[in-house]
Design an enzyme around this catalytic site. Structure first.
Site, PDB file in Angstrom:
ATOM      1  N   ASP A  97      95.451   9.262 -15.274  1.00 55.21           N
ATOM      2  CA  ASP A  97      96.182   8.676 -16.526  1.00 55.21           C
ATOM      3  C   ASP A  97      95.823   9.707 -17.429  1.00 55.21           C
ATOM      4  OD1 ASP A  97      96.940   5.512 -18.029  1.00 55.21           O
ATOM      5  OD2 ASP A  97      97.167   7.434 -18.858  1.00 55.21           O
ATOM      6  N   GLU A 144      73.788  29.251 -23.560  1.00 59.79           N
ATOM      7  CA  GLU A 144      73.443  28.826 -22.231  1.00 59.79           C
ATOM      8  C   GLU A 144      74.326  29.468 -21.257  1.00 59.79           C
ATOM      9  OE1 GLU A 144      74.107  24.657 -21.237  1.00 59.79           O
ATOM     10  OE2 GLU A 144      74.625  24.162 -23.557  1.00 59.79           O
ATOM     11  N   CYS A 179      72.732  23.026 -25.963  1.00 59.61           N
ATOM     12  CA  CYS A 179      73.758  23.278 -26.894  1.00 59.61           C
ATOM     13  C   CYS A 179      72.712  23.393 -28.211  1.00 59.61           C
ATOM     14  CB  CYS A 179      74.699  22.152 -26.857  1.00 59.61           C
ATOM     15  SG  CYS A 179      75.463  21.958 -25.185  1.00 59.61           S
ATOM     16  N   THR A 205      85.921  18.553 -19.734  1.00 61.91           N
ATOM     17  CA  THR A 205      85.304  18.529 -20.898  1.00 61.91           C
ATOM     18  C   THR A 205      84.725  20.140 -20.882  1.00 61.91           C
ATOM     19  OG1 THR A 205      83.045  18.062 -19.930  1.00 61.91           O
ATOM     20  CG2 THR A 205      84.461  16.332 -21.130  1.00 61.91           C
ATOM     21  N   SER A 214      73.623  11.429 -19.857  1.00 64.04           N
ATOM     22  CA  SER A 214      73.601  12.332 -20.926  1.00 64.04           C
ATOM     23  C   SER A 214      74.331  11.657 -21.970  1.00 64.04           C
ATOM     24  CB  SER A 214      74.463  13.927 -20.707  1.00 64.04           C
ATOM     25  OG  SER A 214      75.600  13.496 -20.518  1.00 64.04           O
ATOM     26  N   HIS A 251      77.531  17.408 -32.875  1.00 60.44           N
ATOM     27  CA  HIS A 251      77.810  18.079 -31.642  1.00 60.44           C
ATOM     28  C   HIS A 251      78.622  17.358 -30.572  1.00 60.44           C
ATOM     29  CE1 HIS A 251      77.382  20.268 -27.666  1.00 60.44           C
ATOM     30  NE2 HIS A 251      76.654  19.235 -27.084  1.00 60.44           N
ATOM     31  N   LYS A 276      80.852   7.626 -30.856  1.00 60.48           N
ATOM     32  CA  LYS A 276      79.878   6.673 -29.890  1.00 60.48           C
ATOM     33  C   LYS A 276      78.687   6.659 -30.584  1.00 60.48           C
ATOM     34  CE  LYS A 276      81.874   7.594 -25.273  1.00 60.48           C
ATOM     35  NZ  LYS A 276      81.890   6.914 -24.294  1.00 60.48           N
ATOM     36  N   ASN A 322      84.632  21.774 -25.012  1.00 64.49           N
ATOM     37  CA  ASN A 322      83.418  22.035 -25.395  1.00 64.49           C
ATOM     38  C   ASN A 322      82.841  23.434 -25.355  1.00 64.49           C
ATOM     39  OD1 ASN A 322      80.467  21.593 -25.399  1.00 64.49           O
ATOM     40  ND2 ASN A 322      80.318  20.769 -23.548  1.00 64.49           N
ATOM     41  N   SER A 358      71.059  19.148 -24.222  1.00 69.58           N
ATOM     42  CA  SER A 358      70.272  18.373 -23.046  1.00 69.58           C
ATOM     43  C   SER A 358      69.100  19.173 -22.618  1.00 69.58           C
ATOM     44  CB  SER A 358      71.421  18.612 -22.119  1.00 69.58           C
ATOM     45  OG  SER A 358      72.684  17.881 -22.338  1.00 69.58           O
TER      46      SER A 358
HETATM   47  N1  COA Z   1      93.246   5.546 -21.420  1.00 66.76           N
HETATM   48  C1  COA Z   1      92.423   5.434 -22.298  1.00 66.76           C
HETATM   49  N2  COA Z   1      90.907   5.467 -22.033  1.00 66.76           N
HETATM   50  C2  COA Z   1      90.704   5.545 -20.710  1.00 66.76           C
HETATM   51  C3  COA Z   1      91.592   5.528 -19.684  1.00 66.76           C
HETATM   52  C4  COA Z   1      92.934   5.641 -20.175  1.00 66.76           C
HETATM   53  N3  COA Z   1      93.793   5.647 -19.267  1.00 66.76           N
HETATM   54  N4  COA Z   1      90.902   5.737 -18.593  1.00 66.76           N
HETATM   55  C5  COA Z   1      89.350   5.722 -18.896  1.00 66.76           C
HETATM   56  N5  COA Z   1      89.407   5.677 -20.158  1.00 66.76           N
HETATM   57  C6  COA Z   1      88.309   5.734 -20.891  1.00 66.76           C
HETATM   58  C7  COA Z   1      87.059   5.187 -20.584  1.00 66.76           C
HETATM   59  O1  COA Z   1      86.757   3.579 -20.733  1.00 66.76           O
HETATM   60  C8  COA Z   1      85.831   5.854 -20.859  1.00 66.76           C
HETATM   61  O2  COA Z   1      85.699   5.177 -22.436  1.00 66.76           O
HETATM   62  P1  COA Z   1      84.131   4.802 -22.892  1.00 66.76           P
HETATM   63  O3  COA Z   1      83.422   6.182 -22.710  1.00 66.76           O
HETATM   64  O4  COA Z   1      84.452   4.742 -24.338  1.00 66.76           O
HETATM   65  O5  COA Z   1      83.744   3.693 -22.098  1.00 66.76           O
HETATM   66  C9  COA Z   1      86.114   7.189 -21.378  1.00 66.76           C
HETATM   67  O6  COA Z   1      87.699   7.088 -21.020  1.00 66.76           O
HETATM   68  C10 COA Z   1      85.776   8.087 -20.066  1.00 66.76           C
HETATM   69  O7  COA Z   1      86.027   7.555 -18.851  1.00 66.76           O
HETATM   70  P2  COA Z   1      84.898   7.483 -17.788  1.00 66.76           P
HETATM   71  O8  COA Z   1      85.251   6.913 -16.433  1.00 66.76           O
HETATM   72  O9  COA Z   1      83.342   7.138 -18.300  1.00 66.76           O
HETATM   73  O10 COA Z   1      84.924   8.990 -17.266  1.00 66.76           O
HETATM   74  P3  COA Z   1      83.996   9.926 -16.420  1.00 66.76           P
HETATM   75  O11 COA Z   1      83.116   8.990 -15.410  1.00 66.76           O
HETATM   76  O12 COA Z   1      84.921  10.961 -15.956  1.00 66.76           O
HETATM   77  O13 COA Z   1      82.933  10.611 -17.271  1.00 66.76           O
HETATM   78  C11 COA Z   1      81.904  12.211 -18.824  1.00 66.76           C
HETATM   79  C12 COA Z   1      83.190  11.374 -18.416  1.00 66.76           C
HETATM   80  C13 COA Z   1      81.912  12.705 -20.215  1.00 66.76           C
HETATM   81  C14 COA Z   1      80.572  11.499 -18.567  1.00 66.76           C
HETATM   82  C15 COA Z   1      82.230  13.571 -18.065  1.00 66.76           C
HETATM   83  O14 COA Z   1      83.027  13.992 -18.377  1.00 66.76           O
HETATM   84  C16 COA Z   1      81.058  14.500 -17.979  1.00 66.76           C
HETATM   85  O15 COA Z   1      80.093  14.369 -17.169  1.00 66.76           O
HETATM   86  N6  COA Z   1      81.105  15.096 -18.915  1.00 66.76           N
HETATM   87  C17 COA Z   1      80.072  16.570 -18.968  1.00 66.76           C
HETATM   88  C18 COA Z   1      78.722  15.843 -19.563  1.00 66.76           C
HETATM   89  C19 COA Z   1      78.855  15.680 -21.126  1.00 66.76           C
HETATM   90  O16 COA Z   1      79.914  16.012 -21.675  1.00 66.76           O
HETATM   91  N7  COA Z   1      77.859  15.044 -21.680  1.00 66.76           N
HETATM   92  C20 COA Z   1      77.752  14.506 -22.920  1.00 66.76           C
HETATM   93  C21 COA Z   1      76.520  14.505 -23.565  1.00 66.76           C
HETATM   94  S1  COA Z   1      75.802  16.077 -23.929  1.00 66.76           S
END
Ligand code: COA
Length: 388
Positions: free
Chosen positions: A29, A79, A111, A152, A201, A233, A242, A275, A308
């Site tokens: 979605d 990095e 980062c 990302t 993370s 960041h 968040k 990112n 990280s």
């Molecule tokens: N409409 C609106 N929001 C939606 C949705 C929809 N149809 N479907 C999912 N979401 C929301 C979820 O509720 C969640 O929100 P929340 O985090 O506020 O709870 C968000 O979208 C992400 O969904 P999630 O299922 O957690 O995504 P994911 O398991 O694919 O993981 C990351 C997301 C960011 C963890 C993943 O992309 C990642 O590993 N990225 C690289 C690491 C990173 O960026 N780390 C950050 C710290 S440096």
């Protein structure tokens, strides 16, 4: 003596993917990407752009001859560097025609590298007030096709000129930092894509923010009310929010509103780039300064840096008089307007294109890349760059 950020440049590759298209193609979605993560577009680097050329393009935008002669320290935070031995800073030093009487070095801590560079630059300028330091924050974020991290990804570079009597932001002495050995995101030397424990993370990013913010408050006696805005960041644009919302509860309503509104503005460019690792915080700062008309001289801006592994830091600065006149707002808007949207199939093709690793020669077609500075090819394991 005032020391801080005198100029800020930014460059992103000319190709991008619409996150709605990526979501459709992956059977997800689109709201997950555009609302859940807060990403609308993702920059895609053609093979003619690497972290060196991205950084050189960002710096070329801001440096005049006087700057180039005064820079005697080049610090390249990355990095996703192109060599384990030679620093990317040396390549950029040559591409920009900087004064040879300079130190050039690469700095790494995920980062966080550019923030470490900025703090070192402050010390250098305190000792040599007539000199300038060029900080480059440049990365290509690659998690791999069809991985949870794919949404990302991104690519781009920020160039930061640090000097005495800065025209944009005076950096304050106080800053708080924290290190702890954790495995939330890493990329072993044999891997071209990163490994990530995504949920962990996210948690650690927030935990580190809470720690350094608490220390900062204790050290300075300041509270959220003292800040016009806080830039974060941004691995994706929802991430900083968040963290910020966890410390907002006790702040007056109007302070919460101001910080929330300015947070949104600070994510505008990042939403359309993705990112860029080391440069993400500073791209967010650029986005804030170039898109928020209400900011004024003397306003305090907070900056949360996270790399990280992990290191976190909270630092702050005050806006200088006429800072708006020294931004690159028009150039950055033109850059965004001139980008080309490509299909997911085209992005996948670009993603999989690789340079030879056996020493053979590959000449790249740089005519299709509008950037001034491009990677032109590789031969005998040596990269060559072109300045158009
Ligand atoms: N409409 C609106 N929001 C939606 C949705 C929809 N149809 N479907 C999912 N979401 C929301 C979820 O509720 C969640 O929100 P929340 O985090 O506020 O709870 C968000 O979208 C992400 O969904 P999630 O299922 O957690 O995504 P994911 O398991 O694919 O993981 C990351 C997301 C960011 C963890 C993943 O992309 C990642 O590993 N990225 C690289 C690491 C990173 O960026 N780390 C950050 C710290 S440096």
């Amino acid at each position: 003596m005032k020391i801080g950020i005198d100029k800020l440049g930014f460059y992103a590759p000319h190709l991008y993917v619409d996150m709605n298209d990526l979501a459709k193609e992956r059977g997800i979605d689109p709201g997950k990407f555009t609302i859940g993560l807060g990403q609308d577009e993702m920059a895609v680097p053609p093979i003619t752009q690497d972290p060196v050329s991205l950084a050189a393009n960002a710096a070329e935008q801001i440096l005049d001859r006087e700057d180039k002669d005064a820079i005697d320290l080049v610090i390249f935070g990355t990095e996703s560097g192109v060599d384990h031995s030679k620093s990317a800073a040396v390549y950029v030093h040559q591409l920009l025609g900087l004064n040879p009487k300079a130190r050039s070095v690469e700095m790494k801590q995920a980062c966080y590298g550019a923030t470490a560079g900025i703090q070192m630059a402050k010390g250098h300028i305190a000792l040599h007030p007539d000199k300038k330091v060029l900080i480059l924050a440049s990365d290509i974020a690659r998690y791999g096709l069809n991985t949870p991290g794919e949404s990302t990804q991104g690519a781009g570079a920020v160039a930061i000129l640090v000097s005495a009597s800065p025209r944009l932001l005076e950096l304050e002495k106080e800053s708080t930092y924290y290190t702890e050995d954790i495995m939330d995101f890493w990329r072993p030397v044999y891997s071209s894509t990163a490994f990530v424990d995504g949920k962990y993370s996210n948690e650690q990013y927030i935990a580190f923010f809470q720690k350094v913010w608490k220390d900062y408050q204790e050290q300075t006696g300041r509270s959220l009310e003292d800040f016009a805005a806080i830039a974060f960041h941004l691995p994706y644009t929802k991430m900083g929010w968040k963290a910020l919302r966890t410390v907002m509860e006790d702040a007056p309503e109007e302070v919460q509103e101001r910080l929330k509104n300015n947070y949104q503005i600070s994510t505008k460019y990042n939403r359309n780039v993705g990112n860029i690792y080391t440069g993400s915080l500073y791209l967010s700062l650029i986005s804030l300064l170039e898109n928020q008309d209400d900011l004024k001289e003397g306003d305090t801006i907070g900056l949360y840096s996270y790399g990280s592994g992990a290191v976190g830091e909270f630092l702050s600065g005050t806006l200088q008089s006429d800072f708006k006149e020294h931004l690159q707002t028009a150039a950055h808007q033109a850059m965004f307007e001139n980008r080309e949207c490509i299909s997911v199939a085209e992005y996948e093709k670009v993603f999989e294109e690789e340079l030879p690793t056996d020493g053979s020669e590959k000449k790249l077609n740089i005519d299709e890349d509008p950037a001034k500075i491009c990677l032109a090819g590789v031969k005998d394991h040596i990269r060559s760059y072109a300045v158009k």
